[in-house]
Write an enzyme that holds these catalytic residues in place. Structure first.
Site, PDB file in Angstrom:
ATOM      1  N   HIS A 166       0.737  -1.109   0.073  1.00 21.53           N
ATOM      2  CA  HIS A 166       0.014   0.169  -0.056  1.00 21.53           C
ATOM      3  C   HIS A 166       0.876   1.209  -0.137  1.00 21.53           C
ATOM      4  O   HIS A 166       0.543   2.156   0.462  1.00 21.53           O
ATOM      5  CB  HIS A 166      -1.050  -0.057   1.220  1.00 21.53           C
ATOM      6  CG  HIS A 166      -1.795  -1.239   1.649  1.00 21.53           C
ATOM      7  ND1 HIS A 166      -2.767  -1.536   0.888  1.00 21.53           N
ATOM      8  CD2 HIS A 166      -1.318  -2.353   1.999  1.00 21.53           C
ATOM      9  CE1 HIS A 166      -3.302  -2.642   1.103  1.00 21.53           C
ATOM     10  NE2 HIS A 166      -2.308  -3.225   1.944  1.00 21.53           N
ATOM     11  N   SER A 287      17.542  21.099 -15.772  1.00 23.64           N
ATOM     12  CA  SER A 287      16.301  21.947 -15.892  1.00 23.64           C
ATOM     13  C   SER A 287      16.733  23.491 -16.498  1.00 23.64           C
ATOM     14  O   SER A 287      17.887  23.922 -15.982  1.00 23.64           O
ATOM     15  CB  SER A 287      15.384  22.097 -14.643  1.00 23.64           C
ATOM     16  OG  SER A 287      14.644  23.542 -15.044  1.00 23.64           O
ATOM     17  N   LYS A 293      18.249  21.312 -10.315  1.00 24.75           N
ATOM     18  CA  LYS A 293      17.581  20.054 -10.907  1.00 24.75           C
ATOM     19  C   LYS A 293      18.429  19.144 -11.409  1.00 24.75           C
ATOM     20  O   LYS A 293      19.299  19.615 -12.081  1.00 24.75           O
ATOM     21  CB  LYS A 293      16.325  20.441 -11.738  1.00 24.75           C
ATOM     22  CG  LYS A 293      15.118  21.069 -11.111  1.00 24.75           C
ATOM     23  CD  LYS A 293      14.498  20.250  -9.984  1.00 24.75           C
ATOM     24  CE  LYS A 293      13.679  19.445 -10.551  1.00 24.75           C
ATOM     25  NZ  LYS A 293      12.266  19.852 -11.274  1.00 24.75           N
ATOM     26  N   GLU A 300      11.617   8.417 -16.568  1.00 24.08           N
ATOM     27  CA  GLU A 300      10.293   9.148 -17.190  1.00 24.08           C
ATOM     28  C   GLU A 300       9.985   8.501 -18.661  1.00 24.08           C
ATOM     29  O   GLU A 300       8.988   8.096 -19.108  1.00 24.08           O
ATOM     30  CB  GLU A 300      10.467  10.470 -17.116  1.00 24.08           C
ATOM     31  CG  GLU A 300      10.435  11.064 -15.630  1.00 24.08           C
ATOM     32  CD  GLU A 300      10.998  12.497 -15.585  1.00 24.08           C
ATOM     33  OE1 GLU A 300       9.854  13.311 -15.229  1.00 24.08           O
ATOM     34  OE2 GLU A 300      11.960  12.811 -15.709  1.00 24.08           O
TER      35      GLU A 300
END
Ligand code: ARG
Length: 478
Positions: A166, A287, A293, A300
């Site tokens: 969970h 970024s 970043k 992804e």
């Protein structure tokens, strides 16, 4: 050489009107099936052998055709050569292209090759050969990714992390145990691909357009030459079947689902919130806006590209659903999703092994997370079970102890014996050693469990199973 005996099309005899120019361009498959040139040439050579055996071609003619087919292969092996196929001005499809190229080399003898065969069986054969080869490559690539996971697992030694159910911390596990979970998925993927390869390994050549060749060809000749286990058993099925394409895409979709779960976990574990993984800079991007970043673009993109695999499987299933037997032009549309699957898999699987090897685990963070939040509560309940307490009751008692420990701000190991005894008289001096990290791991001493010794065994077994995969890949490539 002259091609005066050859009409521009492979089928223009009964036609008096030309095709609508736009329709003609739109229906051509050469723009994508140029990729099947090696398969088309191999199948054509095999058919030539069958024609020689059937006395349709003399031995010399057969040899002449076969060597011309080889020279077509050599002439179009380079990228520039492939582009010549793809950009051919008039060829309708790869079968037509080879016929034109053959006639250009050996004159009207080239036209004899189409004796006793149909493009319907040719495309069925070419696509089977293509899928068979890509299955072999995929299995090999899977073996190398699985090997990278095993290497990481072996380097991780006794490093621990929390497992989750969970998405809440559940029990401590070895990092190796978590990595080996992915190895299991990959081994199943390889098994599915292997099964598909065994099932597809029958040769459609000799099936004709639908009812079987109109010459009594010895179908074993072509089947053998192309490394198929046997000729297909039914000509209607052979010319209309694309199950192998569907199975390949579906197995790839399942593999893709596994890749996406891996990608998702790595993405999560690389967040500051988890802080379990340092992404290698070589596989991350910055970024343009936020200077601090380091983004996990690779995982992804993996997650995103898997959509193509699911899409391809859905496309092929949709094409086949309700399609009457036997060949229908709809089947031409099964090619591009097969190519998309092959390309998508190749791209992802060529990066995954090195990306996996470059992962750096932050053992301190993982270990800290594995030892806070009462992840040893199951082990504690098991301790009581060994004292003769029924598990239900043990669960309740430990639950109460956890509640008390939360209020006191300590882990279970931080409770005094007197405090523990308020929850049950069974607690004794041996409680503390029973809920240490090592004991919490080792109490899962079952096949497939995270006890340290079991994981060492699983690691060795995984290496052996991966080595066997490479053998399978060789077999699948036939
Ligand atoms: N380009 C076609 C395909 O991919 C080859 C088979 C054509 N057969 C036919 N009867 N028109 O399906």
């Amino acid at each position: 050489m002259s091609n005066e005996h050859q009409s521009v099309k492979m089928w223009s005899g009964r036609f008096r009107e030309p095709l609508d120019a736009q329709f003609e361009q739109w229906q051509r498959s050469i723009v994508f099936d140029w990729r099947l040139l090696p398969q088309e040439l191999a199948a054509s050579k095999a058919h030539a052998s069958a024609l020689v055996a059937a006395n349709i071609l003399t031995k010399e003619e057969g040899a002449q055709i076969r060597s011309a087919l080889d020279s077509i292969a050599a002439g179009h092996a380079s990228e520039a050569g492939q582009a010549l196929v793809r950009d051919h001005a008039t060829a309708e499809d790869i079968h037509h292209f080879v016929e034109l190229a053959l006639v250009a080399r050996v004159g009207s003898l080239g036209l004899k090759l189409h004796t006793g065969r149909s493009r319907n069986e040719q495309i069925a054969t070419d696509l089977r050969l293509f899928v068979r080869q890509h299955i072999a490559q995929t299995i090999e690539a899977l073996a190398s990714w699985a090997q990278a996971l095993v290497e990481q697992a072996s380097n991780a030694g006794d490093a621990v992390m929390p497992s989750y159910t969970h998405m809440q911390r559940a029990e401590p596990v070895l990092v190796a145990h978590w990595l080996l979970a992915y190895v299991e998925m990959l081994l199943r993927d390889a098994g599915r691909l292997h099964d598909c390869s065994v099932r597809l390994n029958e040769c459609p050549l000799g099936s004709g357009a639908v009812a079987g060749a109109t010459l009594s060809l010895d179908r074993l000749i072509a089947a053998r030459e192309l490394g198929f286990a046997a000729p297909t058993a039914n000509s209607i099925d052979a010319t209309s079947d694309r199950d192998f394409a569907l199975e390949f895409a579906q197995a790839a979709a399942t593999l893709g689902i596994h890749i996406s779960r891996f990608a998702e976990e790595i993405t999560l574990f690389a967040t500051a919130e988890f802080g379990f993984i340092d992404l290698a800079e070589s596989f991350s991007t910055g970024s343009s806006a936020m200077p601090q970043k380091k983004n996990p673009d690779l995982t992804e993109l993996l997650r995103g590209k898997v959509g193509r695999l699911l899409g391809a499987a859905t496309t092929i299933a949709t094409l086949l659903k309700g399609l009457p037997l036997a060949y229908n032009k709809d089947l031409q549309e099964t090619q591009e999703p097969v190519f998309a699957v092959a390309d998508t898999l190749e791209g992802m699987l060529s990066l995954l092994p090195k990306f996996t090897r470059a992962l750096r685990f932050r053992r301190d963070r993982m270990s800290e997370a594995a030892q806070s939040g009462y992840l040893n509560a199951m082990a504690a309940a098991t301790y009581l079970v060994h004292k003769g307490v029924p598990f239900r009751t043990a669960h309740e008692k430990i639950g109460n102890a956890v509640r008390f420990a939360i209020e006191k701000g300590v882990e279970l190991g931080g409770l005094t014996l007197d405090e523990l005894r308020t929850f049950g008289p069974e607690f004794a001096e041996d409680f503390s050693p029973a809920v240490t990290l090592a004991a919490t791991l080792d109490c899962h001493d079952v096949i497939g469990g995270t006890a340290r010794e079991r994981v060492h065994q699983a690691l060795a077994a995984a290496s052996e199973r991966i080595a066997a995969l490479t053998q399978e890949a060789v077999h699948a490539g036939a």
